[in-house]
Design a protein around this motif. Sequence first.
Motif, PDB file in Angstrom:
ATOM      1  N   LYS A  37      49.286  27.435  33.886  1.00 47.13           N
ATOM      2  CA  LYS A  37      49.138  28.631  33.452  1.00 47.13           C
ATOM      3  C   LYS A  37      48.095  29.083  32.521  1.00 47.13           C
ATOM      4  N   THR A  94      63.611  27.731  40.343  1.00 46.20           N
ATOM      5  CA  THR A  94      64.207  27.509  38.961  1.00 46.20           C
ATOM      6  C   THR A  94      65.503  26.684  39.435  1.00 46.20           C
ATOM      7  N   MET A  99      56.263  26.815  40.936  1.00 46.59           N
ATOM      8  CA  MET A  99      57.041  25.761  40.149  1.00 46.59           C
ATOM      9  C   MET A  99      57.983  25.088  41.349  1.00 46.59           C
ATOM     10  N   VAL A 102      57.054  31.687  30.742  1.00 53.27           N
ATOM     11  CA  VAL A 102      56.002  31.259  31.835  1.00 53.27           C
ATOM     12  C   VAL A 102      55.975  32.322  32.774  1.00 53.27           C
ATOM     13  N   TRP A 140      58.979  23.664  32.826  1.00 53.35           N
ATOM     14  CA  TRP A 140      58.253  24.879  32.419  1.00 53.35           C
ATOM     15  C   TRP A 140      57.134  24.486  31.470  1.00 53.35           C
ATOM     16  N   ALA A 164      54.343  23.867  33.852  1.00 50.49           N
ATOM     17  CA  ALA A 164      54.131  25.199  34.578  1.00 50.49           C
ATOM     18  C   ALA A 164      53.345  25.966  33.453  1.00 50.49           C
ATOM     19  N   LEU A 165      53.502  25.978  32.219  1.00 51.11           N
ATOM     20  CA  LEU A 165      52.830  26.955  31.103  1.00 51.11           C
ATOM     21  C   LEU A 165      51.540  26.120  30.897  1.00 51.11           C
ATOM     22  N   PRO A 203      62.261  29.574  33.278  1.00 48.02           N
ATOM     23  CA  PRO A 203      60.861  30.154  33.094  1.00 48.02           C
ATOM     24  C   PRO A 203      60.496  31.426  31.990  1.00 48.02           C
ATOM     25  N   SER A 206      62.000  24.470  37.576  1.00 48.41           N
ATOM     26  CA  SER A 206      62.013  24.711  35.983  1.00 48.41           C
ATOM     27  C   SER A 206      63.289  25.487  35.482  1.00 48.41           C
TER      28      SER A 206
END
Length: 325
Positions: free
Chosen positions: A105, A140, A114, A125, A98, A101-102, A120, A117
Amino acid sequence: MITRLASGVVLACSLALPLAAYAQSGKVYRIGMLETTPASANRANLNAFLQGLREAGYVEGRNIIIDYRSADGRGGRYAELAAELVRAKSDVIVTRGWAAALAAKNAGSIPIVMATSADPVAAGVVKSLARPGGNVTGLTTLVSELAAKRLEVLKELAPQASRVAAMLNLANPTAVAERRQIERASKSLGLEAIILDVRDAEGLDRALEAAVQRGADALLINAEAVVMANRTTILDFARKHRLPVMYSAREYVEGGGLIAYGVSYPHLYYRAASYVDRILRGAKPGDLPIERPTKLYLVINVRAATALGIPIPSPLLLRADELIQ
């Protein structure tokens, strides 16, 4: 074939596939990868991802370039590395965890897939798994009560264990639910749970020593970035103190760890390739539902069990998806 497996390098490998299998646009796409560990330590997952891309018609050196960046277990580097991938004009960024990914982003509007994760939604996220919205989608590792199931299997393998130390990053938004699972499951199994906060390599060293000082006779290790990047430290510690350890990923068991139960990370990376393909063909990430795991694997290292003097119960042997001799 030219492959360089250091952090922050481009992988450019020409693979012999029929021309009919190539994507037809004639464009060379740049796929950024924002990862926890160097490519050399992430080979099984990377190979699975590349296989999925090949099956979709993408060939390194012909119509795709993989731009790999590794934070080497230091979460503070994600923002810097994500910015590099944005400046490199990636068409898609593939992330692990996560936090990566954040960071991707926050770095811009480039589509993000992703590969894994934990949760999320809890991490902020995406809006939801069914309708992520924005520029992020993917997969996920979210499986109901997975931490509790790991404890059950660990207790079955090492019934003499009475205190289990769990390494969690308590700054991770998903740690609250995981901690609750561990504490509830430990109580039902007659175990004392010792929760130890691990946020960096130095914190891992302190947590391992604290586990022994507090009388832990088993360990529970998840797939948090810092522990994945320092898994050799954990494996060496477990061997030195002859501790049974339940891991979350197969890579630990390949390195000599005792047992792992969890999702198949290579399968998640393989599935991530299909998301990349759909996005490159024009799909909007926010319209693609986030996929939950469909495969769970139980892997046991028989040699490690023998070294620890732990007999593997027959029912556990029969349930194992793989035995490493």
